[in-house]
Design an enzyme around this catalytic site. Structure first.
Site, mmCIF file in Angstrom:
data_model
loop_
_atom_site.group_PDB
_atom_site.id
_atom_site.type_symbol
_atom_site.label_atom_id
_atom_site.label_comp_id
_atom_site.label_asym_id
_atom_site.label_seq_id
_atom_site.Cartn_x
_atom_site.Cartn_y
_atom_site.Cartn_z
ATOM 1 N N TYR A 174 0.812 -1.224 0.000
ATOM 2 C CA TYR A 174 0.000 0.000 0.000
ATOM 3 C C TYR A 174 0.840 1.266 0.000
ATOM 4 O O TYR A 174 0.355 2.339 -0.357
ATOM 5 C CB TYR A 174 -0.940 0.011 1.211
ATOM 6 C CG TYR A 174 -2.072 -0.989 1.148
ATOM 7 C CD1 TYR A 174 -2.333 -1.717 -0.003
ATOM 8 C CD2 TYR A 174 -2.879 -1.207 2.257
ATOM 9 C CE1 TYR A 174 -3.369 -2.635 -0.059
ATOM 10 C CE2 TYR A 174 -3.928 -2.123 2.207
ATOM 11 C CZ TYR A 174 -4.155 -2.835 1.048
ATOM 12 O OH TYR A 174 -5.199 -3.743 1.007
ATOM 13 N N LYS A 225 3.840 -15.184 3.173
ATOM 14 C CA LYS A 225 3.925 -15.981 1.947
ATOM 15 C C LYS A 225 5.405 -16.229 1.671
ATOM 16 O O LYS A 225 5.946 -15.903 0.605
ATOM 17 C CB LYS A 225 3.246 -15.237 0.792
ATOM 18 C CG LYS A 225 3.042 -16.079 -0.472
ATOM 19 C CD LYS A 225 2.159 -17.293 -0.257
ATOM 20 C CE LYS A 225 1.949 -18.027 -1.581
ATOM 21 N NZ LYS A 225 1.271 -19.325 -1.379
ATOM 22 N N ASP A 269 -11.380 -9.094 6.882
ATOM 23 C CA ASP A 269 -12.734 -9.081 6.321
ATOM 24 C C ASP A 269 -13.299 -10.503 6.293
ATOM 25 O O ASP A 269 -14.482 -10.726 6.575
ATOM 26 C CB ASP A 269 -12.723 -8.494 4.907
ATOM 27 C CG ASP A 269 -12.717 -6.971 4.920
ATOM 28 O OD1 ASP A 269 -12.577 -6.393 6.011
ATOM 29 O OD2 ASP A 269 -12.862 -6.363 3.850
#
Length: 364
Positions: free
Chosen positions: A139, A189, A249
């Site tokens: 981001y 990851k 979420d």
């Protein structure tokens, strides 16, 4: 205690109004000296001032002891070609306030087990907290742009992390775990991404500073599955910015609704009370399809106000009271439309807020 309230867009003003009402009720009951100031951010600020975060609102945020935010964004401002977007206000606030750790607690209320789309035997008793890193990752990495290339348009986003960014959020997670069930799950990851390999190394190094806390590493794709298969196994989950955004979420479905989940974004800076300066907001979006219809669930905003009382105001008794009262109201069988279930009494946003306030004033 100076609190800046930023209602934002969509249902933001509705749910924030109920949270503010709860803060006022707590001030009355517990003798808290709360000074509430309101500002405009997001799409509403773009419409009024041409920017999602006006300079005077940023100044007010930097001077406040804590910030309570509703939600930003909506279809009106979703043009992908726009250079100014509502969400830039949230990113800028996090950056300017130095907020690096986003705490998102997820707890399944016994009365709402049936509200989750998952089987009751899977979600019953689930109680965990996500700690999401806020200042690094894809981001904020540069370059991040769309550009012309030899074969047409192309785009690039850069994922970037420093050792220091990873270490400080990891210490936050381990410290929190010490006050809970002493287990940290770090999500990355590492089999593919260099940033994740650094993430795993640094979290492991920090973990050695906390020998009483168990650490496990889980790949993000596996975590997406485990959250739905065995959510009760997790205590504190720490992860990077993008993964945390997505997984929290998903985790909202464990609890049954995004309308139940608060968040606290904290940094190293201290306010005038010597407490962490923070930004507090429900994890849900602006839900423009139900805005202005008294259908929104204000509980996530109200619980965010409870986190504000706990972390930035040091008012633990008031915070615990708000959380207990919310539990009592939910246990009574009352719910907003997103929590509708067999035998539930469906109420609107304003009525839900009123029920919580009244119980606080009555000594609940």
């Amino acid at each position: 205690m100076k609190i800046l309230v930023l209602p934002g867009d969509g249902i933001g003003p509705e749910v924030t109004a109920e949270a503010v009402g709860v803060l006022r009720a707590c001030a009355e009951r517990f003798g808290l000296a709360l000074e509430l100031e309101e500002g405009v951010v997001g799409g509403s600020a773009i419409d009024l001032h041409g920017t999602p975060l006006p300079a005077d609102v940023l100044r007010a945020a930097l001077e406040a002891d804590g910030v309570l935010l509703g939600a930003v964004g909506g279809p009106k401002w979703e043009d992908p070609n726009a250079s100014v977007r509502p969400e830039q206000a949230l990113l800028a606030l996090r950056k300017e306030l130095g907020l690096f750790a986003n705490l998102r607690p997820v707890r399944v209320h016994p009365r709402l087990v049936s509200a989750s789309p998952l089987r009751p035997d899977v979600v019953s008793g689930a109680d965990f907290v996500f700690v999401r890193e806020l200042t690094g990752g894809i981001y904020f990495g540069a370059p991040s742009e769309e550009r012309g290339g030899p074969r047409g348009r192309e785009a690039v986003d850069t994922c970037f992390y420093t050792e220091a960014e990873i270490a400080r959020v990891a210490r936050c997670a381990f410290g929190l775990a010490r006050s809970r069930r002493k287990k940290v799950t770090s999500v990355d990851k590492a089999n593919i991404l260099a940033t994740s390999r650094l993430w795993r190394k640094v979290v492991g190094e920090v973990g050695r500073e906390f020998p009483d806390v168990t650490l496990e590493h889980v790949l993000v794709d596996a975590m997406a599955m485990h959250l739905l298969r065995r959510p009760r196994d997790f205590d504190v989950v720490v992860t990077e910015n993008l993964f945390g955004d997505i997984l929290t979420d998903e985790a909202s479905m464990v609890a049954g609704s995004m309308g139940l989940l608060p968040s606290a974004s904290l940094g190293e800076a201290r306010n005038r009370l010597g407490r962490p300066r923070g930004l507090y907001e429900p994890i849900h979006g602006s839900a423009p399809d139900i805005a202005g219809r008294d259908l929104a669930n204000p509980l996530a905003a109200i619980l965010s106000a409870a986190l504000l009382l706990r972390y930035s105001c040091g008012a633990e008794e008031a915070a615990a009271t708000v959380e207990r009262v919310v539990d009592e109201v939910v246990a009574s069988g009352v719910g907003t439309p997103d929590l509708a279930r067999d035998g539930a009494e469906v109420v609107g946003c304003k009525e839900m807020g009123r029920l919580v306030r009244e119980k606080i004033r009555e000594g609940g």
